[in-house]
Scaffold this motif. Structure first.
Motif, short mmCIF file in Angstrom:
data_model
loop_
_atom_site.label_atom_id
_atom_site.label_comp_id
_atom_site.label_asym_id
_atom_site.label_seq_id
_atom_site.Cartn_x
_atom_site.Cartn_y
_atom_site.Cartn_z
N GLN A 134 0.82 -1.23 0.00
CA GLN A 134 0.00 0.00 0.00
C GLN A 134 0.85 1.27 0.00
N PRO A 135 0.46 2.27 -0.80
CA PRO A 135 -0.54 2.24 -1.86
C PRO A 135 0.08 1.74 -3.16
N TYR A 136 -0.72 1.12 -3.99
CA TYR A 136 -0.20 0.61 -5.26
C TYR A 136 0.08 1.77 -6.22
N PHE A 137 -0.75 2.80 -6.17
CA PHE A 137 -0.51 4.06 -6.88
C PHE A 137 -0.64 5.19 -5.88
N SER A 138 0.21 6.20 -5.99
CA SER A 138 0.09 7.40 -5.15
C SER A 138 -0.97 8.32 -5.74
N GLU A 139 -1.82 8.87 -4.88
CA GLU A 139 -2.91 9.73 -5.36
C GLU A 139 -2.40 10.86 -6.23
N GLU A 140 -1.31 11.48 -5.85
CA GLU A 140 -0.83 12.66 -6.58
C GLU A 140 -0.30 12.31 -7.98
N ASN A 141 -0.15 11.02 -8.28
CA ASN A 141 0.32 10.59 -9.60
C ASN A 141 -0.83 10.11 -10.50
N ILE A 142 -2.05 10.47 -10.12
CA ILE A 142 -3.23 9.99 -10.84
C ILE A 142 -4.05 11.15 -11.40
N TYR A 143 -4.49 11.01 -12.64
CA TYR A 143 -5.54 11.84 -13.22
C TYR A 143 -6.80 10.99 -13.28
N CYS A 144 -7.90 11.48 -12.75
CA CYS A 144 -9.20 10.82 -12.88
C CYS A 144 -10.07 11.74 -13.72
N ALA A 145 -10.49 11.26 -14.89
CA ALA A 145 -11.19 12.12 -15.83
C ALA A 145 -12.44 11.45 -16.38
N GLY A 146 -13.51 12.24 -16.52
CA GLY A 146 -14.70 11.79 -17.22
C GLY A 146 -15.91 11.49 -16.37
N ASN A 147 -15.82 11.65 -15.05
CA ASN A 147 -16.95 11.31 -14.20
C ASN A 147 -18.20 12.12 -14.58
N ALA A 148 -19.30 11.38 -14.83
CA ALA A 148 -20.57 12.03 -15.15
C ALA A 148 -21.58 11.91 -14.01
N GLU A 149 -21.19 11.23 -12.95
CA GLU A 149 -22.07 11.10 -11.79
C GLU A 149 -21.77 12.26 -10.83
N THR A 150 -22.21 13.44 -11.24
CA THR A 150 -21.82 14.66 -10.53
C THR A 150 -22.92 15.24 -9.64
N ASP A 151 -24.09 14.60 -9.62
CA ASP A 151 -25.19 15.17 -8.85
C ASP A 151 -25.25 14.65 -7.41
N ASP A 152 -24.32 13.76 -7.05
CA ASP A 152 -24.26 13.21 -5.69
C ASP A 152 -23.08 13.87 -4.97
N ASP A 153 -23.37 14.84 -4.13
CA ASP A 153 -22.31 15.61 -3.48
C ASP A 153 -21.41 14.75 -2.60
N GLU A 154 -22.00 13.80 -1.88
CA GLU A 154 -21.20 12.95 -1.00
C GLU A 154 -20.25 12.07 -1.81
N TYR A 155 -20.75 11.59 -2.94
CA TYR A 155 -19.94 10.76 -3.83
C TYR A 155 -18.74 11.55 -4.37
N VAL A 156 -18.99 12.72 -4.87
CA VAL A 156 -17.93 13.55 -5.46
C VAL A 156 -16.97 14.06 -4.39
N ALA A 157 -17.48 14.31 -3.19
CA ALA A 157 -16.65 14.86 -2.11
C ALA A 157 -15.47 13.96 -1.79
N GLN A 158 -15.65 12.65 -1.97
CA GLN A 158 -14.58 11.72 -1.63
C GLN A 158 -13.31 12.01 -2.45
N ILE A 159 -13.48 12.20 -3.74
CA ILE A 159 -12.31 12.43 -4.58
C ILE A 159 -11.82 13.87 -4.48
N LEU A 160 -12.73 14.80 -4.22
CA LEU A 160 -12.31 16.19 -4.05
C LEU A 160 -11.40 16.37 -2.84
#
Length: 301
Positions: free
Chosen positions: A161-187
């Motif tokens: 742990q961790p297999y990838f470091s968060e700062e070395n990742i781009y996460c792109a394309g999420n369309a599930e943007t209407d759930d604030d709690e869901y999005v808050a996790q990655i923010l």
């Protein structure tokens, strides 16, 4: 593409919870389905490797809160060893799922090889802990797992742990943007995050170029691409487990993937979640195969 290409087939579906009408999720058929529509022939790989997956189940795991955790961990370790035993340096590797949980095994393999980045192109973030998941399925939380969020049974396999470091990742394309709690996790993470609107605003080619600059500036050993086909607009790719109406088109996909795939630092790409059971005639798959081959082979229409 000047490099040799290998195809790895990982027909795993344990990362998904089957729907009421299903015997099991059909994503395990993805490698054969792409082969049927000429993908393997057109790619003409140097080698094709396949690691069979366990039979489907929906076994709950009380410790981690993740379905099929024990079997997923075992497969991930076998998958990592399988990749390390068969990959060849300077070869481009195409990993065919299966569901998104195949990323765990690849992530373990890459951690053993060095310090890698990840471009996560997906219609969802898949970055939530198990207690926020409605399905308890690993395919909906794989990005969280590989970065260390979740139970250590899954996040700290072999003490890596961790297999990838968060700062070395781009996460792109999420369309599930209407759930604030869901999005808050990655923010609240250190992941570079671009939802579908931000991705359009930033530009597809520019986002890829910025990622490559980051990889270079950090002198990482390379990077890997995750492509969940549900990042595509529902009109052109409805054959997925969790449909979202919004998404990108094939021109957008080409703009974002071509710079990445043709970088010498790209270890490979995984293709996940295209379910043949939802595309009986192969209409959507044929278009996907045609466009993906053009991207990988760097051909024009």
């Amino acid at each position: 593409m000047k490099r040799n290409i290998d195809i790895f087939e990982f027909p795993l579906n344990l990362g998904l919870k089957k729907k009421d009408h299903e015997t099991e999720p059909g994503v395990k058929k993805l490698p054969e389905w792409l082969r049927k529509f000429g993908f393997h022939k057109e790619i003409n790989p140097a080698s094709i490797f396949r690691l069979e997956a366990p039979d489907y189940s929906m076994e709950p795991d009380q410790e981690s809160g993740v379905l099929n955790a024990k079997a997923l961990i075992e497969y991930a370790q076998n998958q990592a060893d399988f990749i390390l035993d068969h990959y060849t340096e300077k070869t481009f590797n195409i990993m065919l799922g299966g569901d998104c949980s195949i990323l765990i095994g690849t992530a373990i393999a890459l951690k053993k090889l060095g310090n890698f980045g990840l471009f996560y192109l997906d219609g969802h973030t898949d970055f939530i802990p198990a207690h926020l998941s409605e399905t308890s399925a690993a395919a909906g939380m794989d990005l969280a797992i590989i970065t260390g969020t979740g139970h250590e049974k899954l996040t700290d396999i072999q003490g890596l742990q961790p297999y990838f470091s968060e700062e070395n990742i781009y996460c792109a394309g999420n369309a599930e943007t209407d759930d604030d709690e869901y999005v808050a996790q990655i923010l609240h993470s250190d992941i570079h995050y671009f939802d579908i609107d931000q991705l359009r605003k930033n530009g597809f080619s520019k986002t890829a170029e910025n990622f490559l600059k980051m990889i270079s500036s950090k002198t990482l050993d390379g990077f890997f691409i995750h492509l969940d086909v549900d990042v595509l607009h529902d009109k052109i790719m409805p054959a997925v487990d969790s449909r979202m109406e919004d998404g990108i088109d094939y021109e957008n996909l080409k703009d974002i993937l071509k710079p990445l795939i043709h970088s010498p630092l790209c270890f490979g790409i995984e293709i996940t979640v295209l379910d043949p059971d939802y595309d009986k005639n192969g209409t959507y798959t044929q278009a996907f195969v045609k466009n993906l081959i053009q991207i990988i082979k760097n051909k024009e229409d």
